[in-house]
Enzyme design. Structure first.
Site, PDB file in Angstrom:
ATOM      1  N   ARG A  46      14.886  18.721  15.527  1.00 38.37           N
ATOM      2  CA  ARG A  46      13.420  18.617  15.456  1.00 38.37           C
ATOM      3  C   ARG A  46      12.779  19.885  16.005  1.00 38.37           C
ATOM      4  NH1 ARG A  46      11.062  16.245  19.388  1.00 38.37           N
ATOM      5  NH2 ARG A  46      12.417  14.404  19.469  1.00 38.37           N
ATOM      6  N   ASP A 171      -7.276  27.154   4.916  1.00 34.97           N
ATOM      7  CA  ASP A 171      -6.281  26.548   4.026  1.00 34.97           C
ATOM      8  C   ASP A 171      -6.135  27.492   2.834  1.00 34.97           C
ATOM      9  OD1 ASP A 171      -4.945  25.092   2.053  1.00 34.97           O
ATOM     10  OD2 ASP A 171      -5.922  23.197   2.563  1.00 34.97           O
ATOM     11  N   LYS A 196       2.814  23.225  -3.123  1.00 33.37           N
ATOM     12  CA  LYS A 196       2.154  23.777  -4.293  1.00 33.37           C
ATOM     13  C   LYS A 196       2.820  25.094  -4.717  1.00 33.37           C
ATOM     14  CE  LYS A 196      -0.288  20.168  -3.414  1.00 33.37           C
ATOM     15  NZ  LYS A 196      -1.555  20.155  -2.673  1.00 33.37           N
TER      16      LYS A 196
HETATM   17  C1  LIG Z   1      -2.144  19.445  -1.615  1.00 26.87           C
HETATM   18  C2  LIG Z   1      -3.092  20.082  -0.684  1.00 26.87           C
HETATM   19  C3  LIG Z   1      -3.094  19.747   0.682  1.00 26.87           C
HETATM   20  C4  LIG Z   1      -2.193  18.679   1.258  1.00 26.87           C
HETATM   21  O1  LIG Z   1      -0.865  19.039   1.222  1.00 26.87           O
HETATM   22  P1  LIG Z   1       0.346  17.966   1.101  1.00 26.87           P
HETATM   23  O2  LIG Z   1       1.540  18.861   1.012  1.00 26.87           O
HETATM   24  O3  LIG Z   1       0.093  17.149  -0.123  1.00 26.87           O
HETATM   25  O4  LIG Z   1       0.313  17.132   2.329  1.00 26.87           O
HETATM   26  C5  LIG Z   1      -3.983  20.419   1.506  1.00 26.87           C
HETATM   27  N1  LIG Z   1      -4.822  21.352   1.025  1.00 26.87           N
HETATM   28  C6  LIG Z   1      -4.856  21.694  -0.283  1.00 26.87           C
HETATM   29  C7  LIG Z   1      -5.814  22.726  -0.755  1.00 26.87           C
HETATM   30  C8  LIG Z   1      -3.998  21.066  -1.186  1.00 26.87           C
HETATM   31  O5  LIG Z   1      -4.037  21.390  -2.477  1.00 26.87           O
END
Ligand SMILES: *Cc1c(COP(=O)(O)O)cnc(C)c1O
Length: 373
Positions: A46, A171, A196
């Site tokens: 972990r 983000d 993504k």
């Molecule tokens: C998909 C996404 C998230 C969340 O990520 P997960 O891997 O699904 O938990 C956060 N921010 C953006 C812009 C996203 O496209």
């Protein structure tokens, strides 16, 4: 070393024990100690795992950062950031934020006494200071935003946040570190859903937090929150994500070329009311996007004339482009965002969001063309 080279080599020295060119999957939960407390830098998985370390070094390098931490999902990374904020403190957030973030803030943290204010992207870019006070601990932005592809001026947001004593979290999922590096524009912490573009093949969930240097006050806190919070990815997930990263720059470059072609096709189509894509001159923040991104990326959204039913109809008639949530894989995906996000969303009822893939652009455009007929 340039980006393409770092994507392939950082964290991926041939294995010293065997010469394996690809980082092995260290499928172990614990590590033998030579004597009590004497080990090779790993004591429990972990806290750290060599397959994860390899990925984390690469993630940091791609953002020109010093520390990178990998998580079990993007939202696992976001939860870890929230360990750094206390009840009673305020977060100011761009209003067009990823729906999952909004749900986390409103359903988990607001009831515990955290305060959130949602500000439009243009207001964040030009007038953020007016929304900050001494209780504001963090400013949370995305750029481009999901699903409206709004662009926020990261440099201006960082300056305003810092002047008020707040941290700026960006983000960077839509842009990827290949097209945009928020730390270089003044952000304190970058978050990714590596599910993504970084993973890039729609086959693994993951998240990342990347920060500038070890002297930053967040460094030790994020590291501790990762190990204590426990939202860590398995060695196999780290390996898959790292494997995806090797081709990140080439995928994103080709996908961006395809997206430009799709955006131009849609903008000229009489059944399309609006196209939201930072690479079009018609975009509200075309100049800001041009300044802070090296290319406009492969995400776009568009509005169909005729309301919800018309938009859903177009989506249902597609044959090649897959109706699915998520983004950043090699295949083109489309989504009626309002159906996913529910009543609180800012997504208009006739909006479709598209993640443009690596298929031949003629095939993508042909599919849209027949669906719009
Ligand atoms: C998909 C996404 C998230 C969340 O990520 P997960 O891997 O699904 O938990 C956060 N921010 C953006 C812009 C996203 O496209």
């Amino acid at each position: 070393m340039d980006f393409e080279t770092r994507a392939i080599h950082v964290g991926q020295e041939p294995d010293p024990a065997t010469g394996a060119v690809t980082t092995p999957i260290y499928q172990t939960s614990t590590y033998a100690q030579e004597a009590v407390g004497v080990h090779k830098g790993y004591d429990y998985a972990r806290v750290a795992n060599p397959t994860r370390t390899a990925l984390e070094e690469c993630l940091a390098s791609l953002e020109n950062a010093v520390f990178g931490h990998a998580f079990s999902s993007g939202l696992g990374a976001a939860t870890t950031i929230m360990h750094l904020v206390n009840p009673g403190e305020r977060l100011v957030c761009v209003n067009d934020v990823y729906g999952g973030m909004y749900r986390m803030f409103s359903e988990v943290y607001e009831p515990k006494g955290y305060f959130f204010d949602y500000v439009t992207p243009d207001e964040v870019s030009t007038n953020l200071a007016a929304h900050l006070d001494e209780r504001t601990r963090m400013v949370w932005i995305e750029s481009p935003t999901n699903p409206l592809l709004n662009v926020v001026d990261i440099r201006a947001a960082a300056a305003a946040a810092h002047a008020a004593g707040a941290l700026l979290v960006v983000d960077n999922t839509f842009a990827t570190p290949y097209l945009q590096r928020p730390l270089e524009l003044g952000a304190d912490l970058v978050m990714h859903s590596t599910t993504k573009y970084l993973g890039g093949h729609s086959d693994v969930l993951g998240g990342a937090l990347v920060g500038r240097d070890e002297t930053h006050p967040l460094f030790a806190k994020v590291r501790a929150a990762q190990a204590i919070g426990g939202a860590v990815p398995s060695p196999f997930e780290c390996w898959l994500t790292h494997r995806g990263i090797r081709t990140l720059p080439w995928r994103v470059r080709a996908q961006t070329d395809n997206a430009k072609r799709v955006a131009e096709f849609l903008e000229a189509h009489r059944k399309v009311e609006a196209v939201h894509y930072p690479g079009l001159r018609s975009h509200h923040a075309y100049d800001v996007a041009k300044r802070q991104m090296s290319a406009p990326g492969a995400m776009l959204s568009f509005q169909i004339r005729g309301g919800r039913d018309a938009a859903v109809g177009v989506s249902n008639r597609l044959k090649l482009i897959i109706r699915a949530t998520s983004l950043g894989g090699t295949e083109s995906l489309i989504e009626h965002r309002q159906s996913v996000e529910g009543p609180d969303t800012l997504a208009p009822e006739n909006l479709l969001r598209m993640s443009v893939g690596l298929e031949h652009p003629d095939d993508i455009v042909d599919d849209l063309d027949q669906a719009l007929r």
